[in-house]
Design a protein around this motif. Structure first.
Motif, short mmCIF file in Angstrom:
data_model
loop_
_atom_site.label_atom_id
_atom_site.label_comp_id
_atom_site.label_asym_id
_atom_site.label_seq_id
_atom_site.Cartn_x
_atom_site.Cartn_y
_atom_site.Cartn_z
N ASP A 324 0.83 -1.24 0.02
CA ASP A 324 -0.15 -0.05 -0.04
C ASP A 324 1.04 1.33 -0.18
O ASP A 324 1.70 1.52 0.71
N PHE A 325 0.78 2.02 -1.15
CA PHE A 325 1.69 2.99 -1.13
C PHE A 325 1.53 4.09 0.06
O PHE A 325 2.41 4.75 0.55
N GLU A 326 0.40 4.23 0.60
CA GLU A 326 0.12 5.24 1.74
C GLU A 326 0.51 4.57 3.06
O GLU A 326 0.54 5.27 4.19
N ALA A 327 0.73 3.22 3.25
CA ALA A 327 1.16 2.53 4.43
C ALA A 327 2.62 2.77 4.48
O ALA A 327 3.45 2.02 4.03
N VAL A 328 3.14 3.42 5.48
CA VAL A 328 4.63 3.58 5.82
C VAL A 328 4.74 3.31 7.08
O VAL A 328 4.22 3.86 8.17
N SER A 329 5.76 2.54 7.59
CA SER A 329 6.18 2.47 8.67
C SER A 329 7.60 2.37 8.96
O SER A 329 8.11 2.14 7.63
N GLU A 330 8.30 2.24 9.98
CA GLU A 330 9.54 2.21 10.26
C GLU A 330 10.51 1.08 9.41
O GLU A 330 11.58 1.06 8.92
N THR A 331 9.67 -0.01 9.33
CA THR A 331 10.47 -0.99 8.76
C THR A 331 9.94 -1.33 7.39
O THR A 331 10.24 -2.29 6.71
N ASP A 332 9.15 -0.39 6.62
CA ASP A 332 8.65 -0.67 5.21
C ASP A 332 9.65 0.18 4.52
O ASP A 332 10.58 0.59 4.84
N LEU A 333 9.27 0.31 3.31
CA LEU A 333 10.01 1.00 2.31
C LEU A 333 10.62 2.38 2.98
O LEU A 333 9.74 3.19 3.20
N ARG A 334 12.14 2.65 2.85
CA ARG A 334 12.53 3.96 3.45
C ARG A 334 11.71 5.05 2.83
O ARG A 334 11.57 5.88 3.75
N TYR A 335 11.54 5.00 1.56
CA TYR A 335 10.80 6.09 0.93
C TYR A 335 10.01 5.83 -0.08
O TYR A 335 10.41 5.49 -1.31
N PRO A 336 8.59 5.29 0.36
CA PRO A 336 7.67 4.82 -0.72
C PRO A 336 7.47 5.95 -1.86
O PRO A 336 6.98 5.32 -2.88
N LEU A 337 7.74 7.32 -1.69
CA LEU A 337 7.48 7.77 -3.03
C LEU A 337 8.14 7.66 -3.82
O LEU A 337 7.88 7.90 -5.19
N LEU A 338 9.51 7.14 -3.88
CA LEU A 338 10.40 6.74 -4.76
C LEU A 338 9.86 5.82 -5.61
O LEU A 338 9.77 5.82 -7.02
N LEU A 339 9.30 4.74 -4.89
CA LEU A 339 8.57 3.49 -5.86
C LEU A 339 7.36 4.17 -6.32
O LEU A 339 6.95 3.77 -7.63
N LYS A 340 6.47 5.10 -5.75
CA LYS A 340 5.10 5.49 -6.36
C LYS A 340 5.45 6.12 -7.77
O LYS A 340 4.76 5.81 -8.55
N GLU A 341 6.37 7.08 -7.56
CA GLU A 341 6.91 7.75 -8.89
C GLU A 341 7.60 6.92 -9.67
O GLU A 341 7.24 7.34 -10.90
N THR A 342 8.24 5.96 -9.41
CA THR A 342 8.86 5.15 -10.32
C THR A 342 7.87 4.33 -11.12
O THR A 342 8.11 4.34 -12.34
N VAL A 343 7.02 3.90 -10.68
CA VAL A 343 5.92 3.07 -10.99
C VAL A 343 5.13 3.87 -12.23
O VAL A 343 4.92 3.51 -13.27
N ARG A 344 4.99 5.30 -11.73
CA ARG A 344 4.21 6.18 -12.76
C ARG A 344 5.10 6.31 -14.00
O ARG A 344 4.43 6.14 -15.18
N ILE A 345 6.46 6.29 -13.93
CA ILE A 345 6.96 6.79 -14.76
C ILE A 345 7.47 5.49 -15.70
O ILE A 345 7.35 5.44 -16.93
N LEU A 346 7.31 4.19 -15.08
CA LEU A 346 7.56 2.98 -16.02
C LEU A 346 6.06 2.80 -16.79
O LEU A 346 6.07 2.29 -17.84
N GLU A 347 5.07 3.08 -16.14
CA GLU A 347 3.81 2.81 -17.02
C GLU A 347 3.60 4.05 -18.08
O GLU A 347 3.06 3.46 -19.07
N SER A 348 4.28 5.21 -17.86
CA SER A 348 4.19 6.07 -19.02
C SER A 348 5.02 5.57 -20.06
O SER A 348 4.90 6.06 -21.16
N SER A 349 6.08 4.62 -19.82
CA SER A 349 6.99 4.14 -20.71
C SER A 349 6.52 2.97 -21.43
O SER A 349 7.20 2.14 -22.11
#
Length: 355
Positions: A324-349
């Motif tokens: 879940d892009f919005e679910a952030v905890s100390e043990t989850d992805l260190r910066y989920p916005l990196l993944l969220k924006e990366t996904v957007r760029i990949l989909e646009s490609s």
């Protein structure tokens, strides 16, 4: 299931028959077992990362082992390792990862080789920079273990790698990779961190081909995680690297993985659930992420008891739901916005992202 191009399949035929047989059995076996107990409803790990010792002569940038600890030989005991293996079997796990320190350094090699050798039914992945593998007795014993898969840490060719890992590191690691693989007879891989100062090189066709020619069968890539660092990559840099790796996977005689997208093959990528792993450090502390919250210590409390605790179960279950892009905890992805924006760029490609 993994996907292979024809070049990779032909190359796998060169593996030592015992190595091939063991790994085929493992892949089939792992496809039908589950580490999660349906009766109890517990969420349990499918892998354990074990830092058997702190000892390491290197001073790699941003190492998770503190420098003072690396100068010492703080290690888990044989009793500790037996307890970890017993729990792994009890929860139907057949996959353990040995980290360091340096797993084959003089003070550590005996511990790790004996642990792997006494558990032939357990698969071990060992992450190493090659330290200690120049010794014939250590390399010889390692080659005799068909349940070991060696993953060599490299961050580019000599100049880039040695800037990060210290002078002479590249030559040491490549020599160990060549000797261990014996012309592609043994299964080995390369793990690399994508950083601002190496991402163009390490995620290039030239680097991938060079590592294959030295015996590498698979690659694992993940982005540099430390926030507010000059070495952290942007979503555009990450997406461009994933696209280059996807293209390379079409013809490369090896398999390519990404921490976030699983195996890279074709124009589809899946947001991978993170490996459901726990980490146990050389002092016995149990984490769900390196140097995150400590849930217990195996020198003070049985590991299975720690895994069954309410605190561990609550965080571990939430961490490993569908991402879940919005679910952030100390043990989850260190910066989920990196993944969220990366996904957007990949989909646009034109990449199809499976969720």
């Amino acid at each position: 299931m993994l996907r292979y191009n024809s070049q990779t399949l032909r190359r796998f035929a060169r593996l030592d028959p015992k190595v091939l047989a063991y790994n085929v059995f493992y892949e089939l076996h792992s496809g039908v077992i589950t580490p999660t107990s349906k009766k109890s409803g517990l969420m349990l790990p499918n892998s354990i990362y074990v830092e058997t010792s702190s000892s390491c002569k290197k001073s790699c940038r941003d190492c998770y082992v503190p420098l003072e600890d690396r100068k010492q030989h703080i290690s888990l005991s044989g009793k500790n390792l037996k307890g970890i293996t017993d729990v792994a079997r009890a929860i139907r796990m057949n996959y353990l990862t040995i980290l360091g320190g340096a797993p084959f350094a003089e003070s550590t090699a005996k511990i790790n080789l004996e642990w792997m050798g006494s558990n032939p039914g357990m698969r071990f992945a060992v992450c190493t920079g090659g330290e200690g593998l120049e010794k014939p007795d250590v390399m010889g014993k390692l080659k005799s273990l068909y349940n070991a898969t060696i993953v060599f840490s490299l961050d580019g060719f000599a100049k880039a790698n040695d800037r990060i890992r210290g002078n002479g590191s590249f030559a040491e690691t490549i020599a160990a990779l060549r000797e261990y693989s014996q012309g592609g007879r043994r299964l080995s891989g390369v793990i690399a961190t994508l950083r601002k100062d190496n991402i163009e090189e390490v995620a290039s066709q030239d680097f991938l081909q060079a590592m294959c020619s030295n015996g590498c069968y698979y690659f694992t890539f993940g982005p540099y995680y430390t926030q507010n660092s000059d070495y952290s990559i942007t979503p555009k840099e990450y997406a461009d690297a994933i696209l280059r790796l996807m293209e390379a996977a079409r013809s490369l005689p090896a398999v390519i993985f990404s921490n976030h997208f699983g195996q890279l093959f074709g124009k589809e990528a899946k947001i991978a659930n993170r490996i459901q792993a726990i980490n146990i450090d050389y002092r016995g502390n149990v984490y769900t992420a390196r140097r995150g919250k400590i849930f217990g210590n195996i020198n003070e409390q049985p590991l299975l008891e720690i895994l069954n605790s309410r605190a561990f179960q609550g965080l571990f279950a939430s961490k490993h739901r569908e991402y879940d892009f919005e679910a952030v905890s100390e043990t989850d992805l260190r910066y989920p916005l990196l993944l969220k924006e990366t996904v957007r760029i990949l989909e646009s490609s034109g990449v199809s992202i499976l969720r």
